[in-house]
Design an enzyme around this catalytic site. Structure first.
Site, PDB file in Angstrom:
ATOM      1  N   GLY A 191       0.691  -1.021  -0.154  1.00  0.00           N
ATOM      2  CA  GLY A 191       0.062   0.076   0.023  1.00  0.00           C
ATOM      3  C   GLY A 191       0.971   1.265  -0.027  1.00  0.00           C
ATOM      4  N   CYS A 192       0.261   2.425  -0.377  1.00  0.00           N
ATOM      5  CA  CYS A 192       1.078   3.506  -0.627  1.00  0.00           C
ATOM      6  C   CYS A 192       1.344   4.082   0.849  1.00  0.00           C
ATOM      7  CB  CYS A 192       0.421   4.671  -1.541  1.00  0.00           C
ATOM      8  SG  CYS A 192      -1.430   4.990  -0.839  1.00  0.00           S
TER       9      CYS A 192
END
Lengths: 337, 337, 337, 337
Positions: free
Chosen positions: B144-145
């Protein structure tokens, strides 16, 4: 592999030249000059370039520069290049001047910039879509950012002798005003705002007039008003063009397609361009719409002022001058979103 | 030359994968899928890519995809990958999943995402700075970012067993929320604003917890609060780290330098990072400052959420999985300004 | 009708005081001072005020000022007020100092600001929600902008003795840095960015510590990290509060509601505040969420830094000191969108 | 005290009407209608208004509305007002329609909006600087936002018979497109961008043509191109006006000063206007510069599209229609910075 020097490399144009050249297959950046930052690491000033360039800024004479470089870019203030260029030019060195000094004839320059011109030679105007002869030159005057967007938007129609009058209404990102903070670039003043300036007297006008009236000497009713908008980069030009006869969408489309058919960096699009699709790239996107009632064609062009409007175009010129592929090192898309 | 397929390529992550892969020396984009846009030209949706890709979006089965591609990227909604991946995997095909499906163990996934997990295999967490073993895998779960920025900011200290508790306070550009307009992404709501959300319950938290507690099993006091800010791209994470003993600037600096010494995309900087220097690039810039009074180290990391936080990292993983140079196709600086 | 003087009125705080006071029912702006702009029309500097004020900036002595004014606002640099205030105070004159000089005890001031304090009197900290006794004073120290948002977010829990430790992570609009352009406020640097600074050492910290530890002397683990974000106005503070026992949403809600029940400018909201709803207004919006796992309450407060964080709060103080209704002249909503 | 109803009050214009009317000395907001939000609290939708209005949205018939209100504002979609207005009008009720239905003659309306007009009465165009006769009417058509800025910029010259042709190049904040998110208003698309649209065919053109050609029937060469820019509020219009003879700065200045001498909300300024100085206010700031070479006067006007371009102007009309002071409730400056 050619050795490249960048004079005045601490500003936005200099930084952009470095950003692009470090990934150019055939160039080695040999020298970056800056009086103000001499002795400091380039990547301490251009922090995004950490890991890409290990040079320090130098402050050296044009003569020494010439000895170490095959190609020299000048990203210096107006009035400075004319004092350096004569010392740089010889049969081995190519020079691309990003200042205004050689873009327009010296008399016009003196009137507009208020500086006596000490080197009155005639230099090619380095908009390669209009002047492919840059490939035969060793000195090129890289165009102004506004001029690039405006001239590219109107040239096909001017060249066809169809234009009666033009109003260029341009909207520019604030990096066009440079790296030094001012009241205009102060975030609280620029954000959520749009600021017209020099409503009738911006100096890039002379470039537009020179180039477009060269295509059609009867075309003299040319007008230009610039604005800064809340954008870091980009110039969008809305060219309100009144034609001397009615034209159709198909006709205009084919005029533009034909005119730019060999130019990889001009994209004629079906819709209306915006800054987002050219951000960070060397493209000029062009679209238009016709108002048949008033014989008006509204042409819109979009460029990144620091790339096609400055550093990218300079490298495009270098590529042509050095016999590289025109797109070498600058063939990448914009960053969207 | 490897043939690449991108499943779900009409969104931001898909567009960014294409933008990067068209300039990758060893890849050919063979297929871009999109149900919504099947039959339309990719460059009509991703207008900035005009001239760079001539494909149309397709809507084909995983099986056909596998036959035509060596590497497949999945940029699909959470809960979708698990239904596709089993059909894609074989000895000839490598898969990089950019959804959340395989990032965390399936039990945690089911709790957080409310979707039953149909494929409970264990998959490497594709943060290559932490898990270099991605190079031996044919399926990788791209992080995930938020998790990327947070884990990279704290790993060296977690790995040294020095952390007592952490509060990750993250500020993200709005592209993290995707290509579809919402009230949150509506310009009048987002501009001139900062909007915290999911103050105590964002799902990326599970990735942070999994990875950091793996390094130090006593580290369980981990907290995360995300915010969206008026920026298109970027995630800046302010990691407030309380240490279990007093540490010095020199010590922390050398811990980070040592930990990341083989990682080209992590840059330890002397000052405080910001989004500007990593915009459009695959870098994670990290800086810090120490508050000796409260045994607090404030570490700041900055990434581009669409590059190091998504597409760039996926390509970094592909490079490692395929035996290319880790930096191939993603070695360029940020666009500053 | 009282006569008001504003010392140092050419900056943002001065401009905001004028903007608000011209519509205050009981005040007449008698004097605006500015050394730099003495002799110029106020509305030539604050162009938005054209038609609302006909004064010119003056440069006069404190003594003359005192003779002509009932209330004096000081919007001057830190270290300046202490030299003026003693000459201003008498039984007829009320003074509201917007600088830091009298906010914290003089010893702390000297340590933090590096300026010897020449006037060590004890002055009320002018956060009227916390110190209603401002109404009995003739000198009030108007709080710092960050301090206002932070203290208001945590006071109810501090006052209840429930706090173990706090991390204030604040995001501020760039007007907090003043009217003069800097590299930080330069649009190309600030737009699309978020910039943390003084990660562990911002001077407003001392105000937070002073006020919160006054409510609960065992509360000493207080931490503060500021950021600037791309917004003209506003401060959003994310207060990560660790409690010394588990608390419920209902309990926290009732603590806040009770604590602020007589304070018209604090609005406890059900969702999560953002800058948009308080823009241009004197409100402090507060919302929160509870993370039961880690005994963490995340409280978010939002203010306009130039209004509740400066000029509006100063007028709120003036209203109380002069016996006007607390809301007089500042009872209007934010400008949304 | 008059009772006011707002039909269609959940959008931006409705919210702005409420924001302004709650501080109007002589009005009581009696009814806010919204089909979509009927039964919900107004301040749950317009969160910034918490504490200022306690009503819930209602969904009632025009007839009931008329019985409870002295003045009714219609902030409804085009094509809706014409079906409501006939039921509202009687000798006791005043109506201000903010939709396009009654701004232009019904034939032109039908052509442009593609809706058959069911109520062809002639209604005053509610730009009070041009049509002071609004004070004698009980139904007023509030002008379009673009039209307001454009007409005010050119009227003095049109009225003097000096104009040969005009190009209005307008730059608008995105709130002009309303409260519902679209691809255009999506932050990643709007930020750092400028987007021209309807280059030759925006419907507000008809209002400009109607009003300006009414002043000078020979004036038919009028052109208009709109753009959206990254700003929440505001419309800046650059009017490129070609005059039929040479004019001087002094002459133009005195023409504008004389024309607007009784209009408190038009400010003729010496420099060039920008959006910042009118943000949140009912002012129209106007400045200009002359290009003697081409008989061009570039006039720039700046308004807040939601105030002078919509809600503020509607209240200005109400004030005149009800015999209040023209500036009542809307006499405050812009919020700068």
């Amino acid at each position: 592999m050619i050795d490249v020097g960048i004079i005045g490399s601490s500003g936005y144009t200099g930084g952009e030249l470095i950003r692009l050249l470090v990934n150019h297959k055939y160039t080695n950046i040999e020298i970056c000059t800056s009086r103000k930052f001499a002795g400091q690491k380039v990547s301490d000033v251009h922090k995004h370039l950490k890991g890409f360039i290990n040079l320090e800024f130098e402050d050296i004479s044009p003569r020494d520069l010439k000895n170490r470089c095959d190609v020299i870019f000048l990203a210096v203030p107006h009035g400075t290049s004319m004092n350096i260029v004569p010392d740089l030019l010889d049969e081995y060195t190519k020079v691309i001047d990003l200042s205004a000094d050689y873009r327009i004839n010296s008399q016009t320059f003196e009137n507009l910039y208020g500086i006596e011109h000490s080197d009155k030679r005639k230099v090619v105007y380095g908009l390669p879509e209009i002047h492919p002869e840059v490939s035969e030159k060793n000195l090129v005057a890289n165009p102004g950012c506004y001029s690039t967007g405006a001239i590219l938007s109107a040239s096909p129609l001017a060249n066809s002798g169809l234009i009666d009058s033009i109003i260029f209404d341009s909207k520019s990102g604030i990096t066009g005003a440079g790296v030094n903070p001012t009241q205009t670039s102060h975030y609280p003043n620029m954000a959520e705002n749009v600021q017209p300036y020099k409503l009738t007297s911006h100096r890039h006008y002379a470039e537009m007039f020179q180039e477009l009236s060269m295509m059609d000497e009867s075309l003299i009713n040319i007008n230009f008003t610039p604005h800064v908008i809340p954008s870091i980069r980009g110039i969008l030009t809305t060219a309100h063009i009144f034609t001397n006869r009615q034209v159709s969408t198909e006709e205009v489309k084919s005029i533009y397609a034909e005119y730019y058919k060999d130019n990889p960096f001009v994209r004629i699009i079906d819709g209306i361009p915006s800054l987002s699709t050219v951000r960070g790239s060397n493209f000029c996107d062009i679209g238009f719409e016709i108002d048949v009632n008033n014989n008006r064609v509204v042409v819109v062009s979009a460029i990144d002022n620091l790339v096609k409007g400055a550093a990218g175009q300079a490298i495009q010129n270098m590529n042509l001058m050095c016999g590289f592929n025109e797109t070498e090192g600058i063939w990448f898309s914009g960053i969207t979103p």
